[in-house]
Motif scaffolding. Structure first.
Motif, PDB file in Angstrom:
ATOM      1  N   HIS A 108      14.633  14.295   8.501  1.00  0.00           N
ATOM      2  CA  HIS A 108      14.462  12.937   7.702  1.00  0.00           C
ATOM      3  C   HIS A 108      15.386  11.896   8.459  1.00  0.00           C
ATOM      4  N   PHE A 109      14.529  10.762   8.855  1.00  0.00           N
ATOM      5  CA  PHE A 109      15.272   9.856   9.635  1.00  0.00           C
ATOM      6  C   PHE A 109      14.360   8.451   9.389  1.00  0.00           C
ATOM      7  N   TRP A 110      15.012   7.453   9.782  1.00  0.00           N
ATOM      8  CA  TRP A 110      14.278   6.138   9.896  1.00  0.00           C
ATOM      9  C   TRP A 110      14.597   5.579  11.175  1.00  0.00           C
ATOM     10  N   LEU A 111      13.234   4.744  11.359  1.00  0.00           N
ATOM     11  CA  LEU A 111      13.181   3.905  12.703  1.00  0.00           C
ATOM     12  C   LEU A 111      13.119   2.574  12.397  1.00  0.00           C
ATOM     13  N   HIS A 112      13.881   1.764  13.266  1.00  0.00           N
ATOM     14  CA  HIS A 112      13.789   0.127  13.256  1.00  0.00           C
ATOM     15  C   HIS A 112      13.818  -0.342  14.569  1.00  0.00           C
ATOM     16  N   PRO A 113      12.692  -1.140  14.809  1.00  0.00           N
ATOM     17  CA  PRO A 113      12.814  -1.809  16.138  1.00  0.00           C
ATOM     18  C   PRO A 113      13.844  -3.021  15.920  1.00  0.00           C
ATOM     19  N   LEU A 114      14.599  -3.005  17.280  1.00  0.00           N
ATOM     20  CA  LEU A 114      15.407  -4.036  17.298  1.00  0.00           C
ATOM     21  C   LEU A 114      14.920  -5.533  17.195  1.00  0.00           C
ATOM     22  N   GLY A 115      15.309  -6.433  16.615  1.00  0.00           N
ATOM     23  CA  GLY A 115      14.815  -7.666  16.336  1.00  0.00           C
ATOM     24  C   GLY A 115      13.505  -7.726  15.543  1.00  0.00           C
ATOM     25  N   GLY A 116      13.115  -6.804  15.140  1.00  0.00           N
ATOM     26  CA  GLY A 116      11.873  -6.257  14.100  1.00  0.00           C
ATOM     27  C   GLY A 116      12.278  -6.511  12.856  1.00  0.00           C
ATOM     28  N   ASP A 117      11.282  -6.648  11.943  1.00  0.00           N
ATOM     29  CA  ASP A 117      11.507  -6.886  10.592  1.00  0.00           C
ATOM     30  C   ASP A 117      10.836  -5.438   9.647  1.00  0.00           C
ATOM     31  N   VAL A 118      10.817  -4.420  10.267  1.00  0.00           N
ATOM     32  CA  VAL A 118      10.111  -3.377   9.640  1.00  0.00           C
ATOM     33  C   VAL A 118      10.953  -2.172   9.814  1.00  0.00           C
ATOM     34  N   LEU A 119      10.990  -1.226   8.565  1.00  0.00           N
ATOM     35  CA  LEU A 119      11.811  -0.141   8.661  1.00  0.00           C
ATOM     36  C   LEU A 119      10.593   0.941   8.492  1.00  0.00           C
ATOM     37  N   ILE A 120      10.869   2.100   9.142  1.00  0.00           N
ATOM     38  CA  ILE A 120       9.645   3.440   8.761  1.00  0.00           C
ATOM     39  C   ILE A 120      10.826   4.563   8.362  1.00  0.00           C
ATOM     40  N   GLU A 121      10.399   5.122   7.196  1.00  0.00           N
ATOM     41  CA  GLU A 121      11.273   6.232   6.608  1.00  0.00           C
ATOM     42  C   GLU A 121      10.291   7.458   6.761  1.00  0.00           C
ATOM     43  N   CYS A 122      10.924   8.422   7.435  1.00  0.00           N
ATOM     44  CA  CYS A 122      10.194   9.709   7.494  1.00  0.00           C
ATOM     45  C   CYS A 122      11.239  10.963   6.689  1.00  0.00           C
ATOM     46  N   LEU A 123      10.266  11.712   5.813  1.00  0.00           N
ATOM     47  CA  LEU A 123      11.133  12.715   5.353  1.00  0.00           C
ATOM     48  C   LEU A 123      10.396  14.003   5.587  1.00  0.00           C
ATOM     49  N   PRO A 124      11.151  15.015   5.295  1.00  0.00           N
ATOM     50  CA  PRO A 124      10.951  16.104   5.813  1.00  0.00           C
ATOM     51  C   PRO A 124       9.702  16.985   5.090  1.00  0.00           C
ATOM     52  N   GLU A 125       9.203  16.552   4.067  1.00  0.00           N
ATOM     53  CA  GLU A 125       7.861  17.089   3.829  1.00  0.00           C
ATOM     54  C   GLU A 125       6.663  16.340   4.248  1.00  0.00           C
ATOM     55  N   GLY A 126       6.878  15.351   5.008  1.00  0.00           N
ATOM     56  CA  GLY A 126       5.697  14.761   5.685  1.00  0.00           C
ATOM     57  C   GLY A 126       5.510  13.177   5.443  1.00  0.00           C
ATOM     58  N   ALA A 127       6.047  12.767   4.391  1.00  0.00           N
ATOM     59  CA  ALA A 127       5.773  11.585   3.705  1.00  0.00           C
ATOM     60  C   ALA A 127       6.302  10.639   4.786  1.00  0.00           C
ATOM     61  N   VAL A 128       5.871   9.520   5.094  1.00  0.00           N
ATOM     62  CA  VAL A 128       6.136   8.465   6.212  1.00  0.00           C
ATOM     63  C   VAL A 128       5.748   7.003   5.453  1.00  0.00           C
ATOM     64  N   THR A 129       6.872   6.335   5.225  1.00  0.00           N
ATOM     65  CA  THR A 129       6.773   5.009   4.598  1.00  0.00           C
ATOM     66  C   THR A 129       7.138   3.949   5.517  1.00  0.00           C
ATOM     67  N   VAL A 130       6.225   2.926   5.552  1.00  0.00           N
ATOM     68  CA  VAL A 130       6.397   1.714   6.291  1.00  0.00           C
ATOM     69  C   VAL A 130       6.709   0.305   5.370  1.00  0.00           C
ATOM     70  N   ALA A 131       7.594  -0.375   5.582  1.00  0.00           N
ATOM     71  CA  ALA A 131       7.733  -1.636   5.049  1.00  0.00           C
ATOM     72  C   ALA A 131       8.493  -2.557   5.625  1.00  0.00           C
ATOM     73  N   ALA A 132       8.161  -3.837   5.220  1.00  0.00           N
ATOM     74  CA  ALA A 132       9.207  -4.999   5.846  1.00  0.00           C
ATOM     75  C   ALA A 132      10.552  -4.879   5.263  1.00  0.00           C
ATOM     76  N   ILE A 133      11.231  -5.360   6.111  1.00  0.00           N
ATOM     77  CA  ILE A 133      12.766  -5.195   5.562  1.00  0.00           C
ATOM     78  C   ILE A 133      12.868  -6.501   4.581  1.00  0.00           C
ATOM     79  N   PRO A 134      13.486  -6.200   3.490  1.00  0.00           N
ATOM     80  CA  PRO A 134      13.709  -7.463   2.563  1.00  0.00           C
ATOM     81  C   PRO A 134      14.836  -8.548   3.111  1.00  0.00           C
TER      82      PRO A 134
END
Length: 141
Positions: A108-134
């Protein structure tokens, strides 16, 4: 990747609590929480959701999602769902190279590129969600 003497260790920056909180304020914390460790995506527009049934699927998806960051030689923050694991910053190419290890360390972790406007959430069951940061609400945090 966890070998602090290895080649990869030269490219990984462990963040202290203050730096972690500062980076989270501009990314992770801009999303509503469903629980103490998950984002509530129901009110977030333009969300892309993917499924990774195994480590091979995650490694392939990590390479796909990080390709623009690798091309830009970007640094990526990895926030973990377990506060015992320190937040790290590493080059996107290294994240792709060690995607399976990152998932194995704490699925369970989140990825965020420095200087970017996106966040990726990865959950243990395999769900991966990508969204623009509000954006910040008017008047700030």
């Amino acid at each position: 990747m966890t070998d602090r003497q290895g080649e990869a260790a030269r490219h990984i920056l462990l963040l202290d609590y203050a730096d972690d909180r500062q980076l989270a304020a501009g990314s992770l914390n801009r999303f509503p929480a469903r629980s103490s460790c998950e984002i509530d995506w129901s009110g977030v527009p333009d969300v892309e959701q993917r499924w990774c049934p195994d480590s091979d699927a995650w490694a392939a998806l990590a390479a796909e999602l990080c390709a623009p960051w690798v091309a830009q030689d970007a640094l990526v923050v990895v926030f973990w769902g377990n506060l015992a694991v320190p937040t790290v910053v590493l080059p996107a190419w290294l994240l792709v190279r060690h995607a399976r290890e990152i998932e194995d360390a704490q699925p369970h972790f989140w990825l965020h590129p420095l200087g970017g406007d996106v966040l990726i959430e990865c959950l243990p069951e395999g769900a991966v969600t990508v969204a623009a940061i509000p954006p910040l609400p008017p008047g700030g945090p």
